[in-house]
Design a protein around this motif. Structure first.
Motif, PDB file in Angstrom:
ATOM      1  N   LEU A  22      40.156  11.525   9.110  1.00  0.00           N
ATOM      2  CA  LEU A  22      40.675  10.989   7.992  1.00  0.00           C
ATOM      3  C   LEU A  22      41.763  11.302   7.766  1.00  0.00           C
ATOM      4  O   LEU A  22      41.686  10.183   6.368  1.00  0.00           O
ATOM      5  CB  LEU A  22      40.199  12.288   6.827  1.00  0.00           C
ATOM      6  CG  LEU A  22      39.418  12.773   5.720  1.00  0.00           C
ATOM      7  CD1 LEU A  22      38.996  10.974   4.998  1.00  0.00           C
ATOM      8  CD2 LEU A  22      39.668  13.682   5.195  1.00  0.00           C
ATOM      9  N   GLN A  23      42.702  11.542   7.831  1.00  0.00           N
ATOM     10  CA  GLN A  23      44.447  10.584   7.767  1.00  0.00           C
ATOM     11  C   GLN A  23      44.807   9.212   7.513  1.00  0.00           C
ATOM     12  O   GLN A  23      44.918   8.501   6.518  1.00  0.00           O
ATOM     13  CB  GLN A  23      44.955  11.603   8.155  1.00  0.00           C
ATOM     14  CG  GLN A  23      45.833  12.785   7.895  1.00  0.00           C
ATOM     15  CD  GLN A  23      46.941  12.970   9.142  1.00  0.00           C
ATOM     16  OE1 GLN A  23      46.337  13.351  10.089  1.00  0.00           O
ATOM     17  NE2 GLN A  23      48.158  14.014   7.832  1.00  0.00           N
ATOM     18  N   ASP A  24      43.770   8.664   8.441  1.00  0.00           N
ATOM     19  CA  ASP A  24      44.173   6.932   9.148  1.00  0.00           C
ATOM     20  C   ASP A  24      43.934   6.588   7.733  1.00  0.00           C
ATOM     21  O   ASP A  24      44.117   5.903   7.441  1.00  0.00           O
ATOM     22  CB  ASP A  24      43.648   6.932   9.997  1.00  0.00           C
ATOM     23  CG  ASP A  24      44.799   7.184  11.842  1.00  0.00           C
ATOM     24  OD1 ASP A  24      45.416   7.595  11.040  1.00  0.00           O
ATOM     25  OD2 ASP A  24      43.734   7.882  12.715  1.00  0.00           O
ATOM     26  N   LEU A  25      42.021   7.229   7.517  1.00  0.00           N
ATOM     27  CA  LEU A  25      41.283   6.432   6.476  1.00  0.00           C
ATOM     28  C   LEU A  25      42.280   6.542   5.172  1.00  0.00           C
ATOM     29  O   LEU A  25      42.070   5.174   4.246  1.00  0.00           O
ATOM     30  CB  LEU A  25      39.885   6.630   5.979  1.00  0.00           C
ATOM     31  CG  LEU A  25      38.991   6.108   8.284  1.00  0.00           C
ATOM     32  CD1 LEU A  25      37.908   6.997   7.914  1.00  0.00           C
ATOM     33  CD2 LEU A  25      38.802   5.519   7.918  1.00  0.00           C
ATOM     34  N   ARG A  26      42.560   7.150   4.550  1.00  0.00           N
ATOM     35  CA  ARG A  26      43.111   7.539   3.815  1.00  0.00           C
ATOM     36  C   ARG A  26      45.018   6.160   3.663  1.00  0.00           C
ATOM     37  O   ARG A  26      45.308   6.249   2.340  1.00  0.00           O
ATOM     38  CB  ARG A  26      43.764   9.559   3.011  1.00  0.00           C
ATOM     39  CG  ARG A  26      42.967   9.814   2.814  1.00  0.00           C
ATOM     40  CD  ARG A  26      42.734  11.122   2.849  1.00  0.00           C
ATOM     41  NE  ARG A  26      41.477  12.073   2.399  1.00  0.00           N
ATOM     42  CZ  ARG A  26      41.746  13.691   2.188  1.00  0.00           C
ATOM     43  NH1 ARG A  26      42.335  14.165   2.189  1.00  0.00           N
ATOM     44  NH2 ARG A  26      40.313  13.702   1.771  1.00  0.00           N
ATOM     45  N   ALA A  27      45.353   6.428   4.988  1.00  0.00           N
ATOM     46  CA  ALA A  27      46.473   5.798   4.760  1.00  0.00           C
ATOM     47  C   ALA A  27      46.425   4.316   4.151  1.00  0.00           C
ATOM     48  O   ALA A  27      46.933   3.645   3.415  1.00  0.00           O
ATOM     49  CB  ALA A  27      47.435   6.467   6.492  1.00  0.00           C
ATOM     50  N   LYS A  28      45.253   3.886   5.306  1.00  0.00           N
ATOM     51  CA  LYS A  28      45.187   2.504   5.180  1.00  0.00           C
ATOM     52  C   LYS A  28      44.182   2.534   4.136  1.00  0.00           C
ATOM     53  O   LYS A  28      44.940   1.769   3.678  1.00  0.00           O
ATOM     54  CB  LYS A  28      43.358   2.057   5.845  1.00  0.00           C
ATOM     55  CG  LYS A  28      43.202   1.159   5.470  1.00  0.00           C
ATOM     56  CD  LYS A  28      44.419  -0.064   6.154  1.00  0.00           C
ATOM     57  CE  LYS A  28      43.326  -1.204   6.705  1.00  0.00           C
ATOM     58  NZ  LYS A  28      44.642  -1.937   6.777  1.00  0.00           N
ATOM     59  N   GLN A  29      43.927   3.135   2.575  1.00  0.00           N
ATOM     60  CA  GLN A  29      43.755   3.448   1.457  1.00  0.00           C
ATOM     61  C   GLN A  29      44.212   3.216   0.691  1.00  0.00           C
ATOM     62  O   GLN A  29      45.116   2.351  -0.170  1.00  0.00           O
ATOM     63  CB  GLN A  29      42.643   4.282   1.099  1.00  0.00           C
ATOM     64  CG  GLN A  29      41.683   4.530  -0.007  1.00  0.00           C
ATOM     65  CD  GLN A  29      41.172   5.911  -0.845  1.00  0.00           C
ATOM     66  OE1 GLN A  29      41.738   6.565   0.039  1.00  0.00           O
ATOM     67  NE2 GLN A  29      40.850   5.304  -2.378  1.00  0.00           N
ATOM     68  N   GLU A  30      45.357   3.676   1.113  1.00  0.00           N
ATOM     69  CA  GLU A  30      46.886   4.015  -0.058  1.00  0.00           C
ATOM     70  C   GLU A  30      47.086   2.359   0.471  1.00  0.00           C
ATOM     71  O   GLU A  30      48.023   1.430  -0.605  1.00  0.00           O
ATOM     72  CB  GLU A  30      47.467   4.937   0.640  1.00  0.00           C
ATOM     73  CG  GLU A  30      49.099   5.037  -0.394  1.00  0.00           C
ATOM     74  CD  GLU A  30      48.696   5.396  -1.481  1.00  0.00           C
ATOM     75  OE1 GLU A  30      49.762   5.004  -2.709  1.00  0.00           O
ATOM     76  OE2 GLU A  30      47.639   5.636  -2.067  1.00  0.00           O
ATOM     77  N   GLU A  31      47.119   2.062   1.208  1.00  0.00           N
ATOM     78  CA  GLU A  31      48.074   0.360   1.863  1.00  0.00           C
ATOM     79  C   GLU A  31      46.988   0.012   1.102  1.00  0.00           C
ATOM     80  O   GLU A  31      48.232  -1.722   0.518  1.00  0.00           O
ATOM     81  CB  GLU A  31      48.059   0.272   3.409  1.00  0.00           C
ATOM     82  CG  GLU A  31      48.173  -1.025   3.591  1.00  0.00           C
ATOM     83  CD  GLU A  31      47.945  -1.104   4.772  1.00  0.00           C
ATOM     84  OE1 GLU A  31      48.499  -1.895   5.817  1.00  0.00           O
ATOM     85  OE2 GLU A  31      48.165  -0.173   6.015  1.00  0.00           O
TER      86      GLU A  31
END
Length: 120
Positions: free
Chosen positions: A4-13
């Motif tokens: 989930l953290q990876d997905l949120r980081a990608k979303q922010e990017e």
């Protein structure tokens, strides 16, 4: 497997990338707009036009329009009336639904004709 953290980081990017693209588009439009405005001003000066010339239709009594004088729309006399509903038609444009339905039901157009007022 992504977390989930990876997905949120990608979303922010991606969100930051979207904002950057939107900013670039806006900057491009602004620079284009300035150029277009400069071209329009040059053409207006070349042809001796003012902003007020743009507000009136070409070749259509520009003086009257510039002075704010407009013609009132003319009223057209009613030619046909349905006595039951009070619906009317001037005889201009497409036949209204109420008249089309009545004609399809076998009634005559003359049944709806309004008598012309007597001339004085």
């Amino acid at each position: 497997m992504t977390t989930l953290q990876d997905l949120r980081a990608k979303q922010e990017e991606l969100r930051k990338q979207q904002e950057e693209i939107a900013r670039s588009i806006e900057e491009f439009r602004s620079s284009q707009r300035a150029g277009v405005i400069a071209e329009i001003k040059a053409m207006m000066a070349q042809h001796g036009l003012t902003v007020s010339d743009l507000e009136t239709p070409a070749g259509r009594g520009s003086r009257a329009a510039a002075e704010g004088k407009t013609r009132e729309p003319s009223k057209v006399a009613i030619k046909y009336r349905d006595a039951e509903t009070g619906s009317t038609w001037t005889g201009r444009g497409l036949k209204p639904r109420w008249l089309t339905s009545a004609l399809e039901a076998g009634r005559s157009l003359d049944e709806f004709l309004v008598e012309a007022p007597a001339a004085e």
